[in-house]
Design a protein around this motif. Structure first.
Motif, PDB file in Angstrom:
ATOM      1  N   MET A  17       0.841  -1.186   0.000  1.00  0.00           N
ATOM      2  CA  MET A  17       0.000   0.000   0.000  1.00  0.00           C
ATOM      3  C   MET A  17       0.880   1.242   0.000  1.00  0.00           C
ATOM      4  O   MET A  17       2.049   1.187   0.389  1.00  0.00           O
ATOM      5  CB  MET A  17      -0.911   0.007   1.229  1.00  0.00           C
ATOM      6  CG  MET A  17      -0.145   0.073   2.542  1.00  0.00           C
ATOM      7  SD  MET A  17      -1.168  -0.256   3.977  1.00  0.00           S
ATOM      8  CE  MET A  17      -2.168   1.225   4.004  1.00  0.00           C
ATOM      9  N   VAL A  18       0.305   2.331  -0.446  1.00  0.00           N
ATOM     10  CA  VAL A  18       0.993   3.618  -0.355  1.00  0.00           C
ATOM     11  C   VAL A  18       0.009   4.616   0.227  1.00  0.00           C
ATOM     12  O   VAL A  18      -1.203   4.509   0.008  1.00  0.00           O
ATOM     13  CB  VAL A  18       1.502   4.116  -1.723  1.00  0.00           C
ATOM     14  CG1 VAL A  18       2.538   3.180  -2.295  1.00  0.00           C
ATOM     15  CG2 VAL A  18       0.350   4.313  -2.699  1.00  0.00           C
ATOM     16  N   ALA A  19       0.522   5.559   0.989  1.00  0.00           N
ATOM     17  CA  ALA A  19      -0.326   6.654   1.448  1.00  0.00           C
ATOM     18  C   ALA A  19      -0.718   7.491   0.237  1.00  0.00           C
ATOM     19  O   ALA A  19       0.075   7.663  -0.693  1.00  0.00           O
ATOM     20  CB  ALA A  19       0.417   7.507   2.463  1.00  0.00           C
ATOM     21  N   GLN A  20      -1.961   7.948   0.260  1.00  0.00           N
ATOM     22  CA  GLN A  20      -2.396   8.792  -0.848  1.00  0.00           C
ATOM     23  C   GLN A  20      -1.468   9.997  -0.949  1.00  0.00           C
ATOM     24  O   GLN A  20      -1.271  10.720   0.024  1.00  0.00           O
ATOM     25  CB  GLN A  20      -3.830   9.253  -0.640  1.00  0.00           C
ATOM     26  CG  GLN A  20      -4.399   9.987  -1.841  1.00  0.00           C
ATOM     27  CD  GLN A  20      -5.804  10.460  -1.589  1.00  0.00           C
ATOM     28  OE1 GLN A  20      -6.070  11.135  -0.600  1.00  0.00           O
ATOM     29  NE2 GLN A  20      -6.714  10.096  -2.469  1.00  0.00           N
ATOM     30  N   PRO A  21      -0.877  10.226  -2.096  1.00  0.00           N
ATOM     31  CA  PRO A  21       0.095  11.314  -2.198  1.00  0.00           C
ATOM     32  C   PRO A  21      -0.580  12.677  -2.191  1.00  0.00           C
ATOM     33  O   PRO A  21      -1.772  12.803  -2.476  1.00  0.00           O
ATOM     34  CB  PRO A  21       0.771  11.041  -3.543  1.00  0.00           C
ATOM     35  CG  PRO A  21      -0.268  10.338  -4.341  1.00  0.00           C
ATOM     36  CD  PRO A  21      -1.049   9.500  -3.364  1.00  0.00           C
ATOM     37  N   VAL A  22       0.219  13.676  -1.884  1.00  0.00           N
ATOM     38  CA  VAL A  22      -0.258  15.054  -2.021  1.00  0.00           C
ATOM     39  C   VAL A  22      -0.540  15.313  -3.500  1.00  0.00           C
ATOM     40  O   VAL A  22       0.239  14.914  -4.374  1.00  0.00           O
ATOM     41  CB  VAL A  22       0.801  16.041  -1.494  1.00  0.00           C
ATOM     42  CG1 VAL A  22       0.379  17.477  -1.746  1.00  0.00           C
ATOM     43  CG2 VAL A  22       1.052  15.794  -0.021  1.00  0.00           C
ATOM     44  N   ALA A  23      -1.646  15.954  -3.775  1.00  0.00           N
ATOM     45  CA  ALA A  23      -2.038  16.167  -5.164  1.00  0.00           C
ATOM     46  C   ALA A  23      -1.251  17.320  -5.781  1.00  0.00           C
ATOM     47  O   ALA A  23      -0.894  18.284  -5.096  1.00  0.00           O
ATOM     48  CB  ALA A  23      -3.535  16.455  -5.244  1.00  0.00           C
ATOM     49  N   ASP A  24      -0.988  17.198  -7.070  1.00  0.00           N
ATOM     50  CA  ASP A  24      -0.500  18.353  -7.822  1.00  0.00           C
ATOM     51  C   ASP A  24      -1.654  19.330  -7.988  1.00  0.00           C
ATOM     52  O   ASP A  24      -2.802  18.915  -8.210  1.00  0.00           O
ATOM     53  CB  ASP A  24       0.005  17.914  -9.197  1.00  0.00           C
ATOM     54  CG  ASP A  24       1.303  17.124  -9.114  1.00  0.00           C
ATOM     55  OD1 ASP A  24       2.171  17.509  -8.313  1.00  0.00           O
ATOM     56  OD2 ASP A  24       1.444  16.118  -9.835  1.00  0.00           O
ATOM     57  N   VAL A  25      -1.339  20.595  -7.900  1.00  0.00           N
ATOM     58  CA  VAL A  25      -2.368  21.638  -7.999  1.00  0.00           C
ATOM     59  C   VAL A  25      -2.246  22.343  -9.346  1.00  0.00           C
ATOM     60  O   VAL A  25      -1.180  22.874  -9.681  1.00  0.00           O
ATOM     61  CB  VAL A  25      -2.243  22.651  -6.850  1.00  0.00           C
ATOM     62  CG1 VAL A  25      -3.251  23.772  -7.021  1.00  0.00           C
ATOM     63  CG2 VAL A  25      -2.441  21.952  -5.513  1.00  0.00           C
ATOM     64  N   ILE A  26      -3.311  22.342 -10.091  1.00  0.00           N
ATOM     65  CA  ILE A  26      -3.382  23.044 -11.369  1.00  0.00           C
ATOM     66  C   ILE A  26      -4.133  24.345 -11.125  1.00  0.00           C
ATOM     67  O   ILE A  26      -5.256  24.338 -10.618  1.00  0.00           O
ATOM     68  CB  ILE A  26      -4.127  22.188 -12.412  1.00  0.00           C
ATOM     69  CG1 ILE A  26      -3.466  20.821 -12.568  1.00  0.00           C
ATOM     70  CG2 ILE A  26      -4.236  22.932 -13.741  1.00  0.00           C
ATOM     71  CD1 ILE A  26      -2.048  20.857 -13.055  1.00  0.00           C
ATOM     72  N   ASP A  27      -3.502  25.464 -11.470  1.00  0.00           N
ATOM     73  CA  ASP A  27      -4.178  26.747 -11.255  1.00  0.00           C
ATOM     74  C   ASP A  27      -4.192  27.612 -12.515  1.00  0.00           C
ATOM     75  O   ASP A  27      -4.587  28.776 -12.470  1.00  0.00           O
ATOM     76  CB  ASP A  27      -3.552  27.503 -10.083  1.00  0.00           C
ATOM     77  CG  ASP A  27      -2.078  27.786 -10.288  1.00  0.00           C
ATOM     78  OD1 ASP A  27      -1.588  27.626 -11.421  1.00  0.00           O
ATOM     79  OD2 ASP A  27      -1.408  28.174  -9.306  1.00  0.00           O
ATOM     80  N   THR A  28      -3.727  27.035 -13.612  1.00  0.00           N
ATOM     81  CA  THR A  28      -3.611  27.799 -14.847  1.00  0.00           C
ATOM     82  C   THR A  28      -3.959  26.898 -16.022  1.00  0.00           C
ATOM     83  O   THR A  28      -3.585  25.721 -16.026  1.00  0.00           O
ATOM     84  CB  THR A  28      -2.161  28.313 -15.020  1.00  0.00           C
ATOM     85  OG1 THR A  28      -1.759  28.992 -13.814  1.00  0.00           O
ATOM     86  CG2 THR A  28      -2.046  29.250 -16.199  1.00  0.00           C
TER      87      THR A  28
END
Lengths: 131, 238
Positions: A17-28
């Motif tokens: 298992m892996v911890a859910q990763p931090v999401a990439d943030v799209i702002d543009t």
């Protein structure tokens, strides 16, 4: 504001298992690649979770067709899906013969329908080669 | 409350998109299968997305039957899906008197737990009282009112008080040996408790596949808490 230089790919591990990763943030609005080094040519094992962070506007997500060569079926075109406001979707996996670029990358585009900047969170996962 | 009869398997779409599906909710400790008919026994392409609201919570994928699971002797696959436990590290004046209190159960509920050190005046015995999720430690004092309780005394008393031990554990903070006398501390909440998400799998069928083609998930859930599960299967070939 700036999009990440590339989408982060989290490798899934067989029988683990892996911890859910931090999401990439799209702002543009724009294209964000998945790097060849992260993809390893395995578009057939990539899965991308996209959440539209805009509660008002729909978001168009485009997995851009590749280049021929190597993507001999790139003429089929890009995969474009519209996520409703606050909507989410699981994209992929994808056929390399249609979507991989000559440099081994794959491009994902984000654009809002009404021209305001995209706001989304993205997590990309790579399934293991064989289990 | 009841678990679903099975985990729902959603097929990912090659060159396509799957709308984010509703999640199955596991709210009771027990076994929930992923049916062979829903995933064609292709456990090597199954992925579970799990949101856990507490801890200790886990999903154990039970070892398969042989045949077909020739490697079933490798045993069960235990995957701990713990939420983040709330904690409180005291920062009292003085040396060797700080403790770290950690919620027994993970998740946001732990943030409601509070710790108080009360100086109740001369001639008190060390005592721990619990009201709801509020833990009040009455400090031992001598006849002149000087506090006698050390951090180690408090940790021991917490562990010996069932109502408190059900809420928190207490250990020496880093760089502290527990020998220092504490001081009074106003009511202070634990913090940082949160749900946690995990991605499980894919899985090795030669270890885990049952002879009916299913996977059996043995789920452990804290009473009153949940794990929500979305199960995806990648297409056979892309």
């Amino acid at each position: 504001m700036a999009n990440p230089a590339n989408l982060t790919v989290t490798d899934l591990v067989a029988n683990d298992m892996v911890a859910q990763p931090v999401a990439d943030v799209i702002d543009t609005d724009g294209l964000v690649p998945i790097l060849a080094a992260d993809l390893g040519g395995a578009t057939g094992r990539i899965v991308i979770e996209v959440v539209n962070g805009d509660a008002v506007n729909a978001l168009d997500v485009t997995v851009v067709h590749g280049e021929n060569p190597p993507a001999v079926r790139e003429g089929i075109g890009s995969h474009v899906e519209r996520l409703a406001a606050s909507g989410a979707g699981i994209f992929g996996p994808y056929e390399a013969a249609r979507f991989i670029n000559a440099d081994g990358t794959m491009d994902v585009g984000f654009a809002t329908v009404l021209g305001v900047n995209a706001t989304a969170t993205v997590r990309a996962y790579l399934l293991p080669k064989a289990v | 409350m009841a678990n679903p009869a099975k985990i729902t398997v959603r097929q990912l779409a090659a060159n396509g998109r799957l709308p984010l599906p509703a999640a199955d909710t596991i709210d009771t400790t027990g076994v929930v299968p992923i049916l062979g008919a829903d995933m064609a026994a292709r456990v090597g392409s199954l992925v579970l997305e799990v949101l856990s609201t507490s801890a200790p919570q886990s999903i154990t994928v039970l070892q398969g039957d042989n045949p077909p699971a020739a490697r079933q002797s490798l045993g069960n696959l235990v995957l701990n899906c713990d939420a983040v436990r709330a904690s409180l590290a005291t920062a009292l004046a003085g040396a060797d008197n700080d403790l770290v209190f950690t919620a027994v159960n993970g998740g946001v509920a732990g943030n409601a737990i509070t710790i108080t050190y009360t100086d109740a005046g001369p001639g008190q015995a060390l005592a721990v009282g619990v009201v709801g999720t509020d833990i009040d430690v009455t400090l031992e004092t001598d006849g002149a009112g000087a506090i006698q309780s050390t951090a180690a005394d408090i940790a021991t008393e917490i562990a010996a008080t069932p109502a408190a031990a059900a809420l928190v554990t207490a250990v020496n903070a880093a760089g502290n040996d527990g020998s220092g006398v504490v001081i009074a501390m106003v009511q202070t909440p634990l913090a940082g408790g949160a749900s946690a998400s995990y991605i499980l799998g894919p899985f090795d069928g030669s270890q885990l596949l049952q002879d009916d083609g299913s996977l059996q998930l043995s789920c452990v859930v804290v009473a009153g808490q949940t794990m929500t599960v979305r199960c995806y299967q990648a297409p056979k070939a892309v």
